[in-house]
Enzyme design. Structure first.
Site, PDB file in Angstrom:
ATOM      1  N   ARG A 138      10.274  17.693 -41.032  1.00 20.76           N
ATOM      2  CA  ARG A 138       9.125  17.649 -42.036  1.00 20.76           C
ATOM      3  C   ARG A 138       9.512  16.294 -42.835  1.00 20.76           C
ATOM      4  NH1 ARG A 138       9.948  23.073 -42.944  1.00 20.76           N
ATOM      5  NH2 ARG A 138       8.435  24.532 -42.222  1.00 20.76           N
ATOM      6  N   LYS A 162      11.470  24.827 -46.614  1.00 24.84           N
ATOM      7  CA  LYS A 162      10.160  25.450 -47.228  1.00 24.84           C
ATOM      8  C   LYS A 162      10.958  26.713 -47.501  1.00 24.84           C
ATOM      9  CE  LYS A 162       5.592  23.939 -45.836  1.00 24.84           C
ATOM     10  NZ  LYS A 162       4.528  24.363 -45.093  1.00 24.84           N
ATOM     11  N   HIS A 227       4.033  13.734 -39.545  1.00 30.57           N
ATOM     12  CA  HIS A 227       3.897  15.088 -39.032  1.00 30.57           C
ATOM     13  C   HIS A 227       3.379  15.307 -37.736  1.00 30.57           C
ATOM     14  CE1 HIS A 227       4.117  19.186 -40.611  1.00 30.57           C
ATOM     15  NE2 HIS A 227       2.928  19.210 -40.112  1.00 30.57           N
ATOM     16  N   ARG A 230       6.418  15.163 -35.571  1.00 30.55           N
ATOM     17  CA  ARG A 230       6.927  16.718 -35.414  1.00 30.55           C
ATOM     18  C   ARG A 230       6.123  17.525 -34.672  1.00 30.55           C
ATOM     19  NH1 ARG A 230       9.215  20.700 -38.882  1.00 30.55           N
ATOM     20  NH2 ARG A 230       7.975  22.625 -39.241  1.00 30.55           N
ATOM     21  N   HIS A 253       9.791  27.743 -39.059  1.00 30.80           N
ATOM     22  CA  HIS A 253       8.738  28.598 -39.276  1.00 30.80           C
ATOM     23  C   HIS A 253       9.070  29.908 -39.786  1.00 30.80           C
ATOM     24  CE1 HIS A 253       5.905  25.522 -36.591  1.00 30.80           C
ATOM     25  NE2 HIS A 253       6.117  25.176 -37.784  1.00 30.80           N
ATOM     26  N   TYR A 262       1.642  25.607 -30.699  1.00 28.42           N
ATOM     27  CA  TYR A 262       2.027  24.708 -29.846  1.00 28.42           C
ATOM     28  C   TYR A 262       1.683  25.310 -28.507  1.00 28.42           C
ATOM     29  CZ  TYR A 262       3.821  22.612 -33.906  1.00 28.42           C
ATOM     30  OH  TYR A 262       4.130  21.929 -35.115  1.00 28.42           O
TER      31      TYR A 262
END
Length: 292
Positions: A138, A162, A227, A230, A253, A262
């Site tokens: 990120r 995150k 992004h 990414r 994630h 994806y």
């Protein structure tokens, strides 16, 4: 905000978004957010009619968390947040880049590095692009990397993403070499790998750098961002046969449903992948030969 940081482990960007949403909601209600009833929240939500479903969902989630906190703390006996809309998020397919786009992007970087000696900003550019596309970081994770996060003898780095979750991020030989060349120009007393002033490179500046090199590569600037690189990392790995769970781990994630966006890759490629790599392929081929 203290509860969100300490108990929920919210990241800095999440805290900033919550704070902004709560402040704007409070201003819309004349400073009476904490005592707002259902009718007040209905009026507040009416001001969101022109916003995207994703933005409305985010704002409503922030307010629900806020009112739940007030009830838990005993600051009010009821939770009026059921009056808030639940639009869901209209999650579309992620923007990505083709393999040709990536080739053109790296061709520009390589051409810049052919200068003798290469310019220091170009060494930084190479390290940034290699890490964005080669490891799927990120933007916030990339710009805040510690100076010694990438080691020449380790094909991965341990990253805190995150929610404070740690994960292993793979590093290609190219990325480690690019970082090593750039780090030679980063003073030893700097805390960050990509310093800027007293802190690190900003996400805005990273965005500008990526778009500038994209224009030079003949890629429309509105098609690219950190992004998007990414997304390209994830999409191209999946096209190459990567396992969805492994991809979830590499991207950091929390929910595999996020990674599943994806799976928009070309279905013809997936059929080809099954035909070429399924463990029963040879048995099916042999059976077909005997039948003929």
């Amino acid at each position: 905000m203290e509860m969100m940081a300490a108990q929920a482990g919210a990241a800095r960007n999440t805290l900033t978004a919550y704070r902004t949403d709560l402040r704007l909601a409070s201003e819309s209600l004349g400073g009476s957010l904490s005592v707002a009833d259902a009718s007040a929240l209905h009026r507040l939500a009416a001001h969101w009619s022109d916003l995207s479903r994703a933005t409305v969902a985010r704002k409503a989630a922030a307010l629900r968390r806020f009112f739940a906190f007030l009830v838990e703390e005993g600051d009010r006996p009821d939770d009026p947040s059921s009056a808030l809309p639940r639009p869901g998020t209209d999650r579309g397919l992620p923007r990505t880049l083709s393999h040709d786009d990536i080739d053109r992007l790296f061709a520009v970087v390589a051409a810049r590095l052919e200068r003798d000696p290469p310019l220091v900003p170009d060494l930084r550019l190479s390290a940034l692009i290699e890490l964005l596309y080669g490891s799927g970081l990120r933007a916030s994770e990339l710009v805040s990397l510690p100076r010694l996060a990438v080691q020449p003898d380790k094909p991965f780095l341990i990253l805190k993403g995150k929610g404070g979750r740690e994960r292993l991020v793979p590093l290609s030989d190219r990325a480690r070499a690019a970082v090593a060349a750039w780090r030679m120009h980063v003073p030893a007393d700097q805390a960050f790998l990509f310093p800027s002033g007293k802190s690190h490179l900003s996400r805005v500046r990273l965005f500008q750098i990526v778009r500038a090199v994209a224009i030079e590569a003949g890629i429309a600037p509105d098609r690219i961002s950190p992004h998007v690189l990414r997304h390209a990392f994830a999409t191209h790995l999946l096209e190459g046969g990567a396992d969805l769970r492994a991809l979830q781990s590499m991207l950091g994630h929390a929910d595999i449903a996020t990674t599943e966006i994806y799976t928009h890759v070309d279905r013809r490629h997936l059929v080809q992948l099954v035909n070429e790599r399924h463990p029963l392929r040879e048995a099916l081929v042999d059976a077909g030969a005997r039948a003929s």
